[in-house]
Design a protein around this motif. Structure first.
Motif, PDB file in Angstrom:
ATOM      1  N   ASP A 391      16.662 112.265  15.362  1.00 14.88           N
ATOM      2  CA  ASP A 391      16.594 110.816  15.145  1.00 14.88           C
ATOM      3  C   ASP A 391      17.959 110.159  15.356  1.00 14.88           C
ATOM      4  O   ASP A 391      18.042 108.991  15.726  1.00 14.88           O
ATOM      5  CB  ASP A 391      16.026 110.486  13.761  1.00 14.88           C
ATOM      6  N   GLU A 392      19.054 110.925  15.125  1.00 18.88           N
ATOM      7  CA  GLU A 392      20.391 110.392  15.427  1.00 18.88           C
ATOM      8  C   GLU A 392      20.546 110.182  16.928  1.00 18.88           C
ATOM      9  O   GLU A 392      21.104 109.181  17.380  1.00 18.88           O
ATOM     10  CB  GLU A 392      21.469 111.354  14.936  1.00 18.88           C
ATOM     11  N   LEU A 393      20.068 111.159  17.692  1.00 17.74           N
ATOM     12  CA  LEU A 393      20.127 111.048  19.149  1.00 17.74           C
ATOM     13  C   LEU A 393      19.335 109.824  19.613  1.00 17.74           C
ATOM     14  O   LEU A 393      19.807 109.049  20.450  1.00 17.74           O
ATOM     15  CB  LEU A 393      19.573 112.328  19.773  1.00 17.74           C
ATOM     16  N   TYR A 394      18.132 109.632  19.078  1.00 17.35           N
ATOM     17  CA  TYR A 394      17.291 108.505  19.469  1.00 17.35           C
ATOM     18  C   TYR A 394      17.975 107.172  19.138  1.00 17.35           C
ATOM     19  O   TYR A 394      17.949 106.229  19.946  1.00 17.35           O
ATOM     20  CB  TYR A 394      15.941 108.585  18.757  1.00 17.35           C
ATOM     21  N   THR A 395      18.589 107.106  17.969  1.00 19.17           N
ATOM     22  CA  THR A 395      19.276 105.872  17.568  1.00 19.17           C
ATOM     23  C   THR A 395      20.380 105.500  18.547  1.00 19.17           C
ATOM     24  O   THR A 395      20.507 104.334  18.951  1.00 19.17           O
ATOM     25  CB  THR A 395      19.863 106.018  16.156  1.00 19.17           C
ATOM     26  N   ASN A 396      21.169 106.496  18.950  1.00 18.43           N
ATOM     27  CA  ASN A 396      22.310 106.212  19.824  1.00 18.43           C
ATOM     28  C   ASN A 396      21.903 105.959  21.276  1.00 18.43           C
ATOM     29  O   ASN A 396      22.528 105.135  21.955  1.00 18.43           O
ATOM     30  CB  ASN A 396      23.319 107.358  19.757  1.00 18.43           C
ATOM     31  N   CYS A 397      20.878 106.620  21.737  1.00 26.11           N
ATOM     32  CA  CYS A 397      20.471 106.453  23.136  1.00 26.11           C
ATOM     33  C   CYS A 397      19.523 105.269  23.332  1.00 26.11           C
ATOM     34  O   CYS A 397      19.585 104.582  24.351  1.00 26.11           O
ATOM     35  CB  CYS A 397      19.799 107.725  23.645  1.00 26.11           C
ATOM     36  N   VAL A 398      18.645 105.047  22.349  1.00 25.94           N
ATOM     37  CA  VAL A 398      17.582 104.065  22.525  1.00 25.94           C
ATOM     38  C   VAL A 398      17.760 102.840  21.636  1.00 25.94           C
ATOM     39  O   VAL A 398      17.857 101.705  22.116  1.00 25.94           O
ATOM     40  CB  VAL A 398      16.195 104.702  22.269  1.00 25.94           C
ATOM     41  N   THR A 399      17.795 103.054  20.321  1.00 21.24           N
ATOM     42  CA  THR A 399      17.784 101.920  19.389  1.00 21.24           C
ATOM     43  C   THR A 399      18.961 100.984  19.617  1.00 21.24           C
ATOM     44  O   THR A 399      18.796  99.751  19.541  1.00 21.24           O
ATOM     45  CB  THR A 399      17.798 102.431  17.942  1.00 21.24           C
ATOM     46  N   LYS A 400      20.122 101.521  19.921  1.00 14.48           N
ATOM     47  CA  LYS A 400      21.293 100.665  20.130  1.00 14.48           C
ATOM     48  C   LYS A 400      21.177  99.820  21.394  1.00 14.48           C
ATOM     49  O   LYS A 400      21.938  98.859  21.572  1.00 14.48           O
ATOM     50  CB  LYS A 400      22.559 101.525  20.195  1.00 14.48           C
ATOM     51  N   ASN A 401      20.244 100.140  22.267  1.00 11.47           N
ATOM     52  CA  ASN A 401      20.063  99.388  23.516  1.00 11.47           C
ATOM     53  C   ASN A 401      18.735  98.649  23.576  1.00 11.47           C
ATOM     54  O   ASN A 401      18.368  98.094  24.616  1.00 11.47           O
ATOM     55  CB  ASN A 401      20.152 100.341  24.708  1.00 11.47           C
ATOM     56  N   ILE A 402      17.985  98.664  22.467  1.00 10.34           N
ATOM     57  CA  ILE A 402      16.624  98.137  22.481  1.00 10.34           C
ATOM     58  C   ILE A 402      16.576  96.630  22.705  1.00 10.34           C
ATOM     59  O   ILE A 402      15.543  96.072  23.084  1.00 10.34           O
ATOM     60  CB  ILE A 402      15.890  98.508  21.165  1.00 10.34           C
ATOM     61  N   ASP A 403      17.695  95.928  22.509  1.00 10.85           N
ATOM     62  CA  ASP A 403      17.722  94.487  22.753  1.00 10.85           C
ATOM     63  C   ASP A 403      17.726  94.165  24.247  1.00 10.85           C
ATOM     64  O   ASP A 403      17.329  93.076  24.664  1.00 10.85           O
ATOM     65  CB  ASP A 403      18.941  93.851  22.085  1.00 10.85           C
ATOM     66  N   ARG A 404      18.145  95.131  25.069  1.00 16.91           N
ATOM     67  CA  ARG A 404      18.253  94.886  26.508  1.00 16.91           C
ATOM     68  C   ARG A 404      17.323  95.747  27.348  1.00 16.91           C
ATOM     69  O   ARG A 404      17.100  95.469  28.522  1.00 16.91           O
ATOM     70  CB  ARG A 404      19.701  95.121  26.963  1.00 16.91           C
ATOM     71  N   TYR A 405      16.796  96.818  26.745  1.00 14.51           N
ATOM     72  CA  TYR A 405      15.991  97.765  27.521  1.00 14.51           C
ATOM     73  C   TYR A 405      14.658  98.072  26.841  1.00 14.51           C
ATOM     74  O   TYR A 405      14.571  98.122  25.613  1.00 14.51           O
ATOM     75  CB  TYR A 405      16.749  99.084  27.720  1.00 14.51           C
ATOM     76  N   ASN A 406      13.658  98.288  27.659  1.00 17.99           N
ATOM     77  CA  ASN A 406      12.405  98.875  27.200  1.00 17.99           C
ATOM     78  C   ASN A 406      12.541 100.388  27.270  1.00 17.99           C
ATOM     79  O   ASN A 406      13.257 100.917  28.133  1.00 17.99           O
ATOM     80  CB  ASN A 406      11.241  98.432  28.087  1.00 17.99           C
ATOM     81  N   CYS A 407      11.845 101.082  26.384  1.00 18.39           N
ATOM     82  CA  CYS A 407      11.949 102.538  26.376  1.00 18.39           C
ATOM     83  C   CYS A 407      10.564 103.171  26.377  1.00 18.39           C
ATOM     84  O   CYS A 407       9.673 102.761  25.632  1.00 18.39           O
ATOM     85  CB  CYS A 407      12.745 103.017  25.161  1.00 18.39           C
TER      86      CYS A 407
END
Length: 416
Positions: A391-407
């Motif tokens: 979940d740490e990996l997901y937060t850093n790769c995805v959640t931190k960019n969720i304002d600009r990217y769809n995942c």
């Protein structure tokens, strides 16, 4: 003198002392009132009307199937007929003000006249076209008030005839649309391979010619649409001057994981294993860190929300390390998670997927583990590039960019 009996009857007072008018007299008065009202209306309008249809002419010219139509309002005849009849009314000053000193009434009334044909090109003999007047209610009211005239008009239908017969050719039969670039920033050019003289000299334009994606519609047009020129020079005319095409065959950026072929995923996994093995060989402590295994858990595909073109693919791995040192009694297994990112995956026109396998990024986050202490000033610490928890990996790769990217994710935790 004594009035006669007839006079006495007519003057006989009523019981109220006033003379009583007969019913016949009342009807006469009412009729006179209606006549006066009609006279007022006629006086206001002058009983004057202009039939605009009398001054409009529609003509067709050119060649059958590609004929043209036009209309003419005969202003000259209109002015000749009404030059001495149309005058400004007293209310005209409210509308035109000081302009009354510079304009004449007949020409000004004619300026209110306008209309259009529902079709004026690409005509064949027998086609029925319609001219429709476009004179607003406000304009009609101004005409009545300023000139004491009313105008009469109606739609005019015209049957096309007299167009000259001529052979035709398809100007688009031998053209090819050549696409380049990657959607949604594709480009298109027109290539003309015709050997027919009338076609080989043609020049084509296409709109739009850039910013294209598969499925878009573009319109190809002839640069020369002078049918008389074609008829006189080549003895035939184009059967059409524009044609729509649907964009197809552009490469496009990957937007879903399902678009990535299995063969490409296999290449990506193979490259990831090479990257991890190279990292272990170069960075791990050869006396205490040993690679036990690696498992691909899936991937995260990030695509921009603003319609941009790029995409990022994070391949997610669980790594198992064997930490061992006999002298210090170290013998343990350690697991963590890491990613290798690839960029700008593209689906080519043939359905294959292209990606630069050498353009990658191994996770830069670090895990540090103290293995043993040599002394107060010295110790042995092992380092890993990755995250202790998924979940740490997901937060850093995805959640931190969720304002600009769809995942989109295909990651599943798995045992090694």
């Amino acid at each position: 003198m004594t009035p006669d009996n007839e006079s006495r009857r007519a003057a006989k007072p009523s019981s109220s002392g006033k003379a009583t008018p007969s019913k016949k007299t009342g009807l006469i008065i009412a009729a006179v009132a209606v006549v006066v009202l009609l006279l007022l209306i006629v006086t206001r309008m002058g009983g004057k009307k202009i039939n605009l249809n009398n001054y409009l002419t529609i003509t067709a010219s050119g060649y059958d199937t590609v004929g043209n139509a036009s209309y003419t309002f005969d202003t000259e005849s209109f002015l000749d007929d009404y030059e001495d009849k149309i005058k400004f009314s007293s209310k005209a000053e409210d509308t035109f003000g000081d302009w009354l000193n510079y304009i004449d009434a007949p020409s000004t009334l004619a300026s209110y006249v306008s209309g259009s044909l529902d079709q004026s090109s690409g005509l064949s003999n027998g086609d029925v076209i319609t001219f429709t007047w476009s004179i607003s209610d406000d304009s009609l009211e101004e005409i009545e008030e300023c000139f004491n005239y009313s105008v009469k008009f109606s739609d005019i239908e015209y049957t096309v005839e007299g167009l000259e017969s001529v052979a035709s050719f398809d100007p688009f039969a031998d053209i090819e649309l050549v696409y380049s670039g990657t959607a949604p920033d594709g480009y298109v050019e027109v290539q003309n391979s015709s050997t027919l003289d009338a076609v080989s000299v043609l020049r084509f334009s296409v709109n739009p010619s850039s910013g294209l994606s598969n499925g878009d519609t573009v319109v190809v047009s002839l640069s020369n649409t002078d049918m008389d020129y074609f008829a006189e020079t080549y003895g035939m005319v184009p059967s059409e001057t524009t044609k729509e095409y649907t964009v197809d065959g552009l490469a496009s950026y990957v937007t879903t994981l399902a678009e990535i072929p299995d063969s490409t995923l296999e290449q990506l996994r193979s490259q990831c294993e090479d990257v991890i093995n190279a990292y272990v060989a170069n960075d791990w402590n050869t006396e205490a860190q040993f690679l036990n295994g690696m498992t691909c858990l899936g991937s995260y595909l990030l695509t921009p929300k603003n319609g941009g073109t790029e995409n990022d693919l994070y391949m997610v791995y669980k790594i198992q390390s064997h930490e061992y040192n006999e002298e210090h009694g170290i013998d343990t297994t350690y697991e963590y998670y890491t990613t290798i990112a690839f960029y700008d995956l593209v689906i080519e026109a043939d359905g294959s997927c292209s990606v630069d396998l050498t353009d990658y990024s191994l996770c830069s986050e670090k895990i540090s583990r103290l293995l043993w202490e040599e002394s107060f000033w010295s110790n042995v610490t092992l380092h890993y590039k990755g995250y202790e928890m998924l979940d740490e990996l997901y937060t850093n790769c995805v959640t931190k960019n969720i304002d600009r990217y769809n995942c989109e994710s295909s990651v599943e935790d798995a045992e090694i």
